[in-house]
Write a protein that holds these residues in place. Structure first.
Motif, PDB file in Angstrom:
ATOM      1  N   SER A  71       0.819  -1.206   0.000  1.00 30.57           N
ATOM      2  CA  SER A  71       0.000   0.000   0.000  1.00 30.57           C
ATOM      3  C   SER A  71       0.855   1.260   0.000  1.00 30.57           C
ATOM      4  N   ALA A  72       1.938   1.247   0.769  1.00 33.60           N
ATOM      5  CA  ALA A  72       2.771   2.445   0.907  1.00 33.60           C
ATOM      6  C   ALA A  72       3.682   2.668  -0.287  1.00 33.60           C
ATOM      7  N   ARG A 185       1.311   9.463  -3.862  1.00 31.08           N
ATOM      8  CA  ARG A 185       1.453   8.157  -3.210  1.00 31.08           C
ATOM      9  C   ARG A 185       0.985   8.219  -1.756  1.00 31.08           C
ATOM     10  N   PHE A 189      -2.039   6.079  -0.075  1.00 35.27           N
ATOM     11  CA  PHE A 189      -1.827   5.266   1.123  1.00 35.27           C
ATOM     12  C   PHE A 189      -2.877   5.579   2.184  1.00 35.27           C
ATOM     13  N   GLN A 193      -5.689   2.906   3.502  1.00 37.85           N
ATOM     14  CA  GLN A 193      -5.811   2.544   4.917  1.00 37.85           C
ATOM     15  C   GLN A 193      -7.223   2.803   5.434  1.00 37.85           C
TER      16      GLN A 193
END
Length: 226
Positions: A71-72, A185, A189, A193
């Motif tokens: 995800s990051a 990005r 993220f 989340q």
């Protein structure tokens, strides 16, 4: 900066360290860039050593299953991990990572969007050795548990502070993300989340989960270089 927790368990770290502690280390300046070699004072495993490749594959396999990392980073290419050791008096002064790296043994170029340090020594094994990262808000020092990793923009000026006792062992590598912009990005993220949190509360079929998931995917379509 995003910490990636529990890439390896303490038992897995012990197994990795058992091999690394018996390895044949070389001077780290061999692989430093033009500017960095003047401030780099540590030891490193040869990049073509079988042990480097074997443990590097373990790291990449673990990260491929780590949802926070995916995800990051939104990884497109990952440079095979390198392994550094800092003993008493060793350090890596202020520097910025090279913008472009070549994957060893290939002609493939990788743009370094993100830098990663995976700690393979617990903080009580050494004194000093903090990873210090400079940003617009000042300096931040990072010293994580063995098996944890820090992910940060490769544009950051950073250094490893001198080790004053013990030994610091870590893996370092670089990622080219599908999304070049740090700001985009970061937005993706945070959105991902939030989607995961709402999913755990309401389930996949909740209309808000579906709507936000669609927003996330559509932003990926706009911003990603797949």
């Amino acid at each position: 900066m995003i910490p990636i927790r529990k890439v390896f368990t303490s038992e897995q770290v012990q197994q990795i360290r058992m091999h690394l502690d018996q390895a044949d280390w070389q001077a780290g300046e061999i692989t430093a860039g033009q500017q960095a070699r003047y401030v780099k004072n540590n030891h490193q495993l040869p990049q073509d050593a079988p042990l480097t490749q074997q443990i590097g594959d373990l790291i990449l396999d673990a990260l491929a299953r780590h949802p926070v990392f995916i995800s990051a980073a939104l990884p497109q290419k990952i440079l095979p991990p390198m392994f550094n050791r800092y003993s008493i008096g060793e350090t890596y002064g202020l520097h910025v990572d090279n913008a472009i790296r070549i994957i060893p043994g290939t002609s493939i170029r990788l743009r370094t969007d993100l830098s990663a340090t995976l700690f393979l020594s617990d903080p009580d094994e050494y004194d000093g050795g903090d990873l210090q990262i400079e940003n617009h808000f000042g300096s931040q020092r990072v010293k994580l548990a063995a098996g944890d990793m820090i992910l940060y923009p490769s544009t950051s000026v950073h250094q490893v502070m001198p080790v004053t006792a013990g030994s610091r062992v870590c893996a370092v590598f670089w990622i080219q993300s599908m999304v070049r912009s740090h700001e985009q990005r970061s937005t993706l993220f945070d959105l991902d989340q939030s989607v995961q949190s709402l999913t755990s509360l309401h389930g996949h079929e909740h209309q808000d989960v579906t709507r936000l998931s669609a927003v996330y995917q559509n932003l990926i379509r706009q911003w990603a270089d797949a």
